[in-house]
Design a protein around this motif. Structure first.
Motif, short mmCIF file in Angstrom:
data_model
loop_
_atom_site.label_atom_id
_atom_site.label_comp_id
_atom_site.label_asym_id
_atom_site.label_seq_id
_atom_site.Cartn_x
_atom_site.Cartn_y
_atom_site.Cartn_z
N GLU A 100 0.83 -1.21 0.00
CA GLU A 100 0.00 0.00 0.00
C GLU A 100 0.86 1.26 0.00
O GLU A 100 0.58 2.23 -0.72
N VAL A 101 1.92 1.24 0.79
CA VAL A 101 2.81 2.40 0.86
C VAL A 101 3.54 2.59 -0.46
O VAL A 101 3.68 3.73 -0.95
N ALA A 102 4.00 1.51 -1.09
CA ALA A 102 4.70 1.60 -2.37
C ALA A 102 3.78 2.17 -3.45
O ALA A 102 4.20 3.03 -4.25
N ILE A 103 2.54 1.70 -3.50
CA ILE A 103 1.59 2.20 -4.50
C ILE A 103 1.35 3.69 -4.31
O ILE A 103 1.33 4.47 -5.27
N LEU A 104 1.19 4.11 -3.05
CA LEU A 104 0.98 5.53 -2.76
C LEU A 104 2.19 6.34 -3.18
O LEU A 104 2.05 7.41 -3.80
N GLY A 105 3.40 5.84 -2.89
CA GLY A 105 4.61 6.57 -3.27
C GLY A 105 4.76 6.71 -4.77
O GLY A 105 5.12 7.79 -5.27
N ILE A 106 4.48 5.64 -5.50
CA ILE A 106 4.56 5.69 -6.97
C ILE A 106 3.55 6.69 -7.52
O ILE A 106 3.86 7.48 -8.43
N LEU A 107 2.34 6.70 -6.97
CA LEU A 107 1.31 7.64 -7.40
C LEU A 107 1.77 9.08 -7.20
O LEU A 107 1.61 9.93 -8.09
N PHE A 108 2.38 9.35 -6.06
CA PHE A 108 2.86 10.70 -5.79
C PHE A 108 3.96 11.11 -6.77
O PHE A 108 3.98 12.24 -7.27
N PHE A 109 4.90 10.21 -7.04
CA PHE A 109 5.97 10.54 -7.99
C PHE A 109 5.40 10.81 -9.39
O PHE A 109 5.86 11.71 -10.09
N LEU A 110 4.40 10.03 -9.79
CA LEU A 110 3.77 10.24 -11.10
C LEU A 110 3.08 11.60 -11.16
O LEU A 110 3.12 12.29 -12.18
#
Length: 307
Positions: A100-110
């Motif tokens: 969940e944290v990784a998905i959120l981080g990727i979303l923010f970078f995008l």
């Protein structure tokens, strides 16, 4: 309150904790300071101030995504360490999974890179550099005495340039300015390495010396024509008063409590550092606009961890 509602609130709280909202607010200050620098540079070249306000909005959204992604992945890579030292953090406490944290981080970078795409090619390059630098710091660099401070400092320096990129010629005229936040962040990162088990006086006094160097550099900027020292001076004095005493205390007695206080003051005072740049290059009103972010950041720091 129904159990489902309690679980939802708990989950939202956990997501906010990994985002470290107080820190993200300081990233807005970087971009606003860079925006002020760009205004000063373009005024020197043409006598006019022509900067797109839409571009500034996109850059603020970009830094929101980039800095948010960086602090989110910090929890992702520190999950095992936090399980021992900070079991209350969202991942070790079980409130969020690493996925969940990784998905959120990727979303923010995008979001960060996508928003930069709306401005210009220079903004995109800087957004990618910040993304790569953040991931390198989170996954590896933070454990190095040399690379940790350097990578984190570079990310803040690039973030300042992200604001400058709204007028690309500024990147050539004021290329040296990122060395100020780079040096400052290096001081915070250096002293923060002892915030769990305590640090050393050597590291503490080195960090203190870097903070004093940064304060002096803000004063020396008055030697150039686009920087109004008298406009910036009140902000510089407040900045020095906020960071030098806690850094001195932590250097003399490097126990975890003093170090945590120095790190917290250091992170929040990024707003004051940027307000000095904004006031000097963009005028009093822009300096006050940036410093207005400080009470917001302080308020959020009372609700969510900064480090």
């Amino acid at each position: 309150m129904p159990k489902s509602s309690i679980l939802f609130v708990t989950k939202i709280r956990a997501y906010l904790e990994v985002m470290r909202p107080a820190n993200i607010v300081t990233a807005f200050a970087d971009v606003l300071a860079g925006f002020a620098v760009a205004g000063g540079a373009i005024a020197l070249q043409s006598g006019e101030l022509q900067i797109s306000p839409e571009g500034l909005v996109w850059l603020l959204l970009s830094t929101f995504g980039l800095y948010g992604g960086g602090v989110i992945f910090n929890d992702y890579f520190d999950a095992d360490l936090d399980a021992e030292e900070r079991p209350e953090r969202p991942i070790p406490s079980g409130r969020l999974s690493k996925t969940e944290v990784a998905i959120l981080g990727i979303l923010f970078f995008l979001i960060g890179i996508g928003a930069a795409y709306q401005v210009n090619a220079y903004s995109i390059v800087l957004a990618v550099l910040i993304t790569v630098g953040s991931l390198l710091y989170d996954s590896w660099g933070k454990h190095s005495v040399l690379w940790g401070p350097l990578l984190m400092g570079l990310c803040r320096g690039w973030n300042l340039l992200l604001g400058c990129s709204i007028v690309p010629i500024t990147l050539l005229i004021d290329w040296y300015l990122p060395f100020i936040p780079i040096t400052y962040i290096a001081s915070i990162t250096l002293i923060s390495q002892g915030e769990v088990h305590g640090g050393s006086q050597k590291s503490g006094f080195t960090a203190l010396g870097l903070v004093i160097l940064v304060t002096g550099s803000l004063l020396l900027l008055g030697a150039q024509s686009t920087y109004e020292l008298m406009m910036a001076l009140p902000f510089i004095i407040i900045f020095g008063g906020m960071v030098i005493p806690p850094f001195l205390k932590a250097a003399i007695n490097p126990n975890p409590d003093f170090i945590k206080d120095a790190v917290k003051r250091g992170v929040l005072s990024l707003v004051l550092l940027n307000s000095a740049l904004a006031a000097g290059f963009g005028g009093l009103m822009l300096g006050l606009l940036v410093v207005a972010l400080l009470p917001i950041s302080i308020g959020l720091a009372k609700l969510f961890a900064v480090t």
